[in-house]
Design a protein around this motif. Sequence first.
Motif, mmCIF file in Angstrom:
data_model
loop_
_atom_site.group_PDB
_atom_site.id
_atom_site.type_symbol
_atom_site.label_atom_id
_atom_site.label_comp_id
_atom_site.label_asym_id
_atom_site.label_seq_id
_atom_site.Cartn_x
_atom_site.Cartn_y
_atom_site.Cartn_z
ATOM 1 N N PHE A 96 34.641 38.136 68.936
ATOM 2 C CA PHE A 96 35.625 37.063 69.026
ATOM 3 C C PHE A 96 36.887 37.325 68.236
ATOM 4 N N GLU A 97 36.950 38.374 67.444
ATOM 5 C CA GLU A 97 38.158 38.740 66.708
ATOM 6 C C GLU A 97 38.175 40.262 66.564
ATOM 7 N N PRO A 98 39.348 40.899 66.606
ATOM 8 C CA PRO A 98 39.400 42.358 66.397
ATOM 9 C C PRO A 98 39.146 42.763 64.954
ATOM 10 N N PHE A 99 39.340 41.818 64.015
ATOM 11 C CA PHE A 99 38.967 42.043 62.620
ATOM 12 C C PHE A 99 38.295 40.776 62.135
ATOM 13 N N TYR A 100 37.048 40.927 61.645
ATOM 14 C CA TYR A 100 36.296 39.754 61.214
ATOM 15 C C TYR A 100 35.680 40.012 59.842
ATOM 16 N N PRO A 101 36.030 39.195 58.844
ATOM 17 C CA PRO A 101 35.486 39.401 57.501
ATOM 18 C C PRO A 101 34.020 39.009 57.414
ATOM 19 N N LEU A 102 33.264 39.761 56.654
ATOM 20 C CA LEU A 102 31.861 39.447 56.383
ATOM 21 C C LEU A 102 31.745 39.098 54.900
ATOM 22 N N GLY A 103 32.284 37.951 54.553
ATOM 23 C CA GLY A 103 32.311 37.504 53.166
ATOM 24 C C GLY A 103 33.476 36.561 52.957
#
Length: 198
Positions: A96-103
């Motif tokens: 759903f996003e080209p860059f997605y934070p995991l935190g």
Amino acid sequence: MRLHLVVARYKEDVSWIDKVDPNWIPYVYEKSANLTLARGISEPLPNVGREAHTYLHHILAHWDKLPDFAAFVQGDPVFHMPDVVQTINYYGLSPFEPFYPLGHYCECDYNGAPQHGGLPIGSTWANLTGQHRDRFKFVVGAQFIVSRERIQARSRDFYERCLALVDKDRGATVGGHNDGLSWGAHVMERYWEHIFSE
């Protein structure tokens, strides 16, 4: 759709990988000892540069065959995000996003304050990109999912220069900051958001 799960490991228990959807191909880079995986690929790396060295190594080693999306995480990703496995699995179903934070996000100034004051955050960014920034928004723990297009929006040479940065410091002291590990990784932690989102 091709998906890579890139894990920077130093002695952590990586049994959590068994809970990750099989569509994600694990690449576990081991910095302490050899590791046998039930699935995926294990590769030893020198114990330098923390997770930044691992991520940059993977990007450069797979430059011509990068997956559609790659999740970059630490050996114990739950420490920074308790529901990280569920998030990776959900994302893999429909990105759903080209860059997605995991935190969660933090922010620092040009010199790394308030978390790690005295780091050459702003000056090194200017040397790498030719751009000036006063503030840096970053994902604590340097864990994220990113698309191939966002990675390759910057040149291979750019990532080689980043790798040289984290490979050369070898625990050097900068501005009084030295945790016995790698200031280059602390610097790169502040950059990932800006590398992939700008």
